[in-house]
Scaffold this active site. Structure first.
Site, PDB file in Angstrom:
ATOM      1  N   ARG A 219      -5.636  -2.499  -1.461  1.00 44.00           N
ATOM      2  CA  ARG A 219      -5.942  -1.070  -1.462  1.00 44.00           C
ATOM      3  C   ARG A 219      -4.942  -0.318  -2.336  1.00 44.00           C
ATOM      4  O   ARG A 219      -3.732  -0.553  -2.244  1.00 44.00           O
ATOM      5  CB  ARG A 219      -5.890  -0.504  -0.041  1.00 44.00           C
ATOM      6  CG  ARG A 219      -6.959  -1.054   0.877  1.00 44.00           C
ATOM      7  CD  ARG A 219      -6.763  -0.536   2.292  1.00 44.00           C
ATOM      8  NE  ARG A 219      -7.722  -1.123   3.222  1.00 44.00           N
ATOM      9  CZ  ARG A 219      -7.678  -0.961   4.531  1.00 44.00           C
ATOM     10  NH1 ARG A 219      -6.695  -0.231   5.075  1.00 44.00           N
ATOM     11  NH2 ARG A 219      -8.580  -1.518   5.309  1.00 44.00           N
TER      12      ARG A 219
ATOM     13  N   ASP B 130      -3.519   3.520  -3.683  1.00 50.08           N
ATOM     14  CA  ASP B 130      -3.428   4.926  -3.285  1.00 50.08           C
ATOM     15  C   ASP B 130      -4.030   5.827  -4.352  1.00 50.08           C
ATOM     16  O   ASP B 130      -4.329   5.396  -5.471  1.00 50.08           O
ATOM     17  CB  ASP B 130      -1.962   5.313  -3.062  1.00 50.08           C
ATOM     18  CG  ASP B 130      -1.367   4.657  -1.838  1.00 50.08           C
ATOM     19  OD1 ASP B 130      -2.123   4.327  -0.906  1.00 50.08           O
ATOM     20  OD2 ASP B 130      -0.132   4.464  -1.808  1.00 50.08           O
TER      21      ASP B 130
ATOM     22  N   TYR C 191       1.622  -6.550  -9.563  1.00 49.31           N
ATOM     23  CA  TYR C 191       1.645  -5.128  -9.905  1.00 49.31           C
ATOM     24  C   TYR C 191       2.572  -4.908 -11.095  1.00 49.31           C
ATOM     25  O   TYR C 191       3.542  -5.648 -11.294  1.00 49.31           O
ATOM     26  CB  TYR C 191       2.142  -4.289  -8.730  1.00 49.31           C
ATOM     27  CG  TYR C 191       1.126  -4.086  -7.630  1.00 49.31           C
ATOM     28  CD1 TYR C 191       0.275  -2.979  -7.641  1.00 49.31           C
ATOM     29  CD2 TYR C 191       1.026  -4.987  -6.573  1.00 49.31           C
ATOM     30  CE1 TYR C 191      -0.654  -2.787  -6.628  1.00 49.31           C
ATOM     31  CE2 TYR C 191       0.100  -4.800  -5.560  1.00 49.31           C
ATOM     32  CZ  TYR C 191      -0.738  -3.696  -5.593  1.00 49.31           C
ATOM     33  OH  TYR C 191      -1.653  -3.520  -4.591  1.00 49.31           O
TER      34      TYR C 191
ATOM     35  N   ARG D 208       6.273   1.262  -5.268  1.00 49.06           N
ATOM     36  CA  ARG D 208       6.709   2.564  -5.782  1.00 49.06           C
ATOM     37  C   ARG D 208       8.110   2.931  -5.285  1.00 49.06           C
ATOM     38  O   ARG D 208       8.897   3.544  -6.015  1.00 49.06           O
ATOM     39  CB  ARG D 208       5.695   3.632  -5.411  1.00 49.06           C
ATOM     40  CG  ARG D 208       4.381   3.504  -6.185  1.00 49.06           C
ATOM     41  CD  ARG D 208       3.277   4.344  -5.570  1.00 49.06           C
ATOM     42  NE  ARG D 208       3.670   5.757  -5.508  1.00 49.06           N
ATOM     43  CZ  ARG D 208       3.028   6.652  -4.760  1.00 49.06           C
ATOM     44  NH1 ARG D 208       1.986   6.294  -4.009  1.00 49.06           N
ATOM     45  NH2 ARG D 208       3.431   7.902  -4.752  1.00 49.06           N
TER      46      ARG D 208
END
Length: 245
Positions: free
Chosen positions: A50, A52, A111, A198
């Site tokens: 998922r 954001d 990522y 992040r």
């Protein structure tokens, strides 16, 4: 029949991947509607990771079940036809075994976070990179990142809204690449906590700005408190690159 699709999207205008009760602007619902528009079947799309609001994907993976069987290229082309007004594209479609699950069958997720480190404002990449004006010491960032490798309690690197019951995660690799004014932070693991990448990026940037002793990362880890780590980097610099199965 279970279908697996690989998806690329620009997350800027969406509320995130997951369908929300009070929002009709999720990536999940947008693709589900596209599938319904060509097949007449209401499906539930399950994704590998998922993302954001504002986060992009180069290789998101999802699966869904349909009663009817279609040729794979027709599924891809039909979904893309009904997505043509959106920044979402299906790259590939496959038939998979019923035991396959895009989330639970995943072996590793990759990522990448993109930073532009210069004083002049970003023109072409605005909204797709995090611009950091202060000069960053990339070597300090790399040394600090080494302490995050392996299995750790990452409570300091998850959002207060994280719903995971277990904060223990294993980070397989962190690579920091500098190319001129561009810095790419690549992180891979089997699973991540909410906002983990992040927050790690935001913390590494603070190390790069202040040239703090990289050993201080160990102290951040052992405190197991969100306020021990750095800021949460903005979502628009983050990309889900690919998922291994």
């Amino acid at each position: 029949m279970r279908y697996k699709i690989t998806i690329e999207y620009n997350g800027s205008s969406f509320s995130g991947w997951q369908k929300q009760q009070h929002s009709a602007n999720s990536i999940q619902e947008t693709i589900e509607n596209a599938i319904f528009n060509f097949s007449g079947e209401k499906v539930t799309l399950h994704c590998g990771g998922r993302t954001d609001a504002g986060v992009h994907a180069l290789g998101q993976v999802a699966h869904f079940d349909m009663e009817r069987e279609f040729e794979l290229y027709r599924i891809r082309n039909a979904i893309n036809y009904h997505l043509k007004s959106t920044p979402i594209v299906v790259l590939n479609t496959e038939i998979v075994d019923d035991a396959f699950h895009s989330r639970f069958s995943a072996k590793k997720k990759y990522y990448e976070y993109r930073i532009i480190n210069r004083y002049a404002p970003a023109a072409l990449e605005a909204g797709y990179v995090w611009q950091v004006f202060n000069p960053l010491d990339v070597n300090t960032m790399r040394e600090a990142a080494k302490h995050l490798l392996g299995k750790h309690d990452l409570s300091s690197f998850r959002s207060k809204d994280c719903q995971a019951t277990n904060p223990i995660r294993t980070i397989d690799d962190i690579e920091i690449i500098q190319n001129g004014s561009y810095i790419y932070i690549k992180i891979s693991a089997i699973s991540f906590l909410h906002n983990q990448v992040r927050i790690i990026v935001g913390t590494l940037v603070e190390f790069g700005k202040n040239r703090t002793n990289p050993q201080e990362m160990l102290n951040i880890l052992t405190q197991c408190k969100r306020n021990a780590a750095g800021v949460t980097a903005p979502p628009f610099g983050l990309y889900l690159v690919k998922i291994d199965y």
